[in-house]
Scaffold this motif. Structure first.
Motif, PDB file in Angstrom:
ATOM      1  N   GLN A 233       0.806  -1.085  -0.040  1.00 57.78           N
ATOM      2  CA  GLN A 233      -0.023   0.076   0.042  1.00 57.78           C
ATOM      3  C   GLN A 233       1.022   1.249  -0.024  1.00 57.78           C
ATOM      4  O   GLN A 233       0.634   2.253  -0.721  1.00 57.78           O
ATOM      5  CB  GLN A 233      -0.978   0.017   1.089  1.00 57.78           C
ATOM      6  CG  GLN A 233      -2.079  -0.990   0.962  1.00 57.78           C
ATOM      7  CD  GLN A 233      -2.919  -1.087   2.500  1.00 57.78           C
ATOM      8  OE1 GLN A 233      -2.335  -0.471   3.479  1.00 57.78           O
ATOM      9  NE2 GLN A 233      -4.059  -1.938   2.501  1.00 57.78           N
TER      10      GLN A 233
ATOM     11  N   ASP B  77      -6.137   2.380   1.334  1.00 60.42           N
ATOM     12  CA  ASP B  77      -7.139   1.327   1.195  1.00 60.42           C
ATOM     13  C   ASP B  77      -7.886   1.371   2.172  1.00 60.42           C
ATOM     14  O   ASP B  77      -8.139   0.532   2.838  1.00 60.42           O
ATOM     15  CB  ASP B  77      -6.215   0.002   1.110  1.00 60.42           C
ATOM     16  CG  ASP B  77      -6.904  -1.026   0.210  1.00 60.42           C
ATOM     17  OD1 ASP B  77      -8.159  -0.708  -0.225  1.00 60.42           O
ATOM     18  OD2 ASP B  77      -6.560  -2.133   0.413  1.00 60.42           O
ATOM     19  N   GLY B  78      -8.436   2.577   2.623  1.00 57.14           N
ATOM     20  CA  GLY B  78      -9.500   2.614   3.424  1.00 57.14           C
ATOM     21  C   GLY B  78      -8.967   2.676   5.123  1.00 57.14           C
ATOM     22  O   GLY B  78      -9.872   2.972   5.790  1.00 57.14           O
TER      23      GLY B  78
ATOM     24  N   ALA C  19      -9.273   9.180   1.746  1.00 56.90           N
ATOM     25  CA  ALA C  19      -9.128   7.846   1.535  1.00 56.90           C
ATOM     26  C   ALA C  19      -8.367   7.577   0.148  1.00 56.90           C
ATOM     27  O   ALA C  19      -8.639   8.277  -0.757  1.00 56.90           O
ATOM     28  CB  ALA C  19     -10.288   7.143   1.481  1.00 56.90           C
TER      29      ALA C  19
ATOM     30  N   ALA D 118      -9.687   9.386  -3.451  1.00 54.66           N
ATOM     31  CA  ALA D 118     -11.279   9.130  -3.214  1.00 54.66           C
ATOM     32  C   ALA D 118     -11.813  10.103  -2.481  1.00 54.66           C
ATOM     33  O   ALA D 118     -11.139  11.012  -2.173  1.00 54.66           O
ATOM     34  CB  ALA D 118     -11.379   7.809  -2.462  1.00 54.66           C
TER      35      ALA D 118
ATOM     36  N   ALA E  61      -1.935   6.096  -7.142  1.00 56.99           N
ATOM     37  CA  ALA E  61      -2.985   6.147  -6.584  1.00 56.99           C
ATOM     38  C   ALA E  61      -3.752   7.237  -6.576  1.00 56.99           C
ATOM     39  O   ALA E  61      -3.571   8.216  -7.307  1.00 56.99           O
ATOM     40  CB  ALA E  61      -2.352   6.644  -4.978  1.00 56.99           C
TER      41      ALA E  61
ATOM     42  N   LYS F 135      -7.061   4.765  -2.559  1.00 50.14           N
ATOM     43  CA  LYS F 135      -7.431   3.620  -2.969  1.00 50.14           C
ATOM     44  C   LYS F 135      -6.234   3.035  -4.146  1.00 50.14           C
ATOM     45  O   LYS F 135      -6.237   3.903  -5.376  1.00 50.14           O
ATOM     46  CB  LYS F 135      -8.771   3.350  -3.859  1.00 50.14           C
ATOM     47  CG  LYS F 135      -8.802   1.989  -4.131  1.00 50.14           C
ATOM     48  CD  LYS F 135      -9.058   0.823  -3.384  1.00 50.14           C
ATOM     49  CE  LYS F 135      -9.388  -0.296  -3.920  1.00 50.14           C
ATOM     50  NZ  LYS F 135      -9.254  -1.609  -3.061  1.00 50.14           N
TER      51      LYS F 135
ATOM     52  N   ARG G 263      -8.531   0.638   7.251  1.00 49.10           N
ATOM     53  CA  ARG G 263      -9.235  -0.261   8.168  1.00 49.10           C
ATOM     54  C   ARG G 263      -8.531  -0.742   9.407  1.00 49.10           C
ATOM     55  O   ARG G 263      -9.465  -1.003  10.421  1.00 49.10           O
ATOM     56  CB  ARG G 263      -9.662  -1.733   7.588  1.00 49.10           C
ATOM     57  CG  ARG G 263     -10.472  -1.678   6.156  1.00 49.10           C
ATOM     58  CD  ARG G 263     -10.971  -2.681   5.375  1.00 49.10           C
ATOM     59  NE  ARG G 263      -9.784  -3.277   4.963  1.00 49.10           N
ATOM     60  CZ  ARG G 263      -9.285  -3.196   3.627  1.00 49.10           C
ATOM     61  NH1 ARG G 263     -10.005  -2.808   2.784  1.00 49.10           N
ATOM     62  NH2 ARG G 263      -8.177  -3.740   3.198  1.00 49.10           N
TER      63      ARG G 263
END
Length: 139
Positions: free
Chosen positions: A31, A100-101, A122, A134, A131, A124, A103
């Motif tokens: 990432q 990637d959010g 964010a 978002a 990249a 993605k 998480r």
């Protein structure tokens, strides 16, 4: 087994201070690699802002420290009010980029960004090794 340094770092007790920082949180080395071009462009435009890279995975934190020796690569704060406050007081984030959010980042860190009126984005990772930004994330 993780040692006492990991516990201190996750508690926000041993984070290096910064006047202003761009905080990037992710879960895997891939990432961070995928977002590398974007990060370099942002840092080139804002050389006075410190880059703070975090993860909750010890192997990814080790990768960040090797790959970004001039920046702060470390453990993300625990999802506890005290740890989050200590972390924010020391790194003074001006923007949080969630790869990637994001998480694995606890909700209290995101709530603290929102409470301080600071932006979250964010990112993605795309298939072309770039990249895409978002829409801003708010919880």
């Amino acid at each position: 087994m993780l040692g006492p340094w990991w516990l201190l770092e996750r508690s926000g007790a041993v984070v290096r201070r910064a006047r202003a920082s761009l905080w990037v949180h992710g879960e895997t080395p891939r990432q961070f690699d995928t977002a590398l071009r974007l990060l370099r462009e942002v840092m080139r435009a804002r050389p006075h802002v410190r880059l703070v890279l975090t993860s909750t995975d010890p192997a990814t934190v080790a990768y960040l420290r090797r790959s970004f020796p001039d920046d702060h690569g470390g453990a993300a704060p625990w999802n506890a009010s005290g740890a989050v406050r200590r972390f924010f007081t020391k790194v003074n984030p001006r923007l949080l980029v969630l790869l990637d959010g994001g998480r694995s980042l606890g909700a209290r860190a995101i709530d603290e960004m929102v409470a301080r009126g600071l932006p979250l984005v964010a990112v993605k990772p795309g298939r072309d090794a770039d990249a895409e930004l978002a829409p801003a994330v708010a919880r």
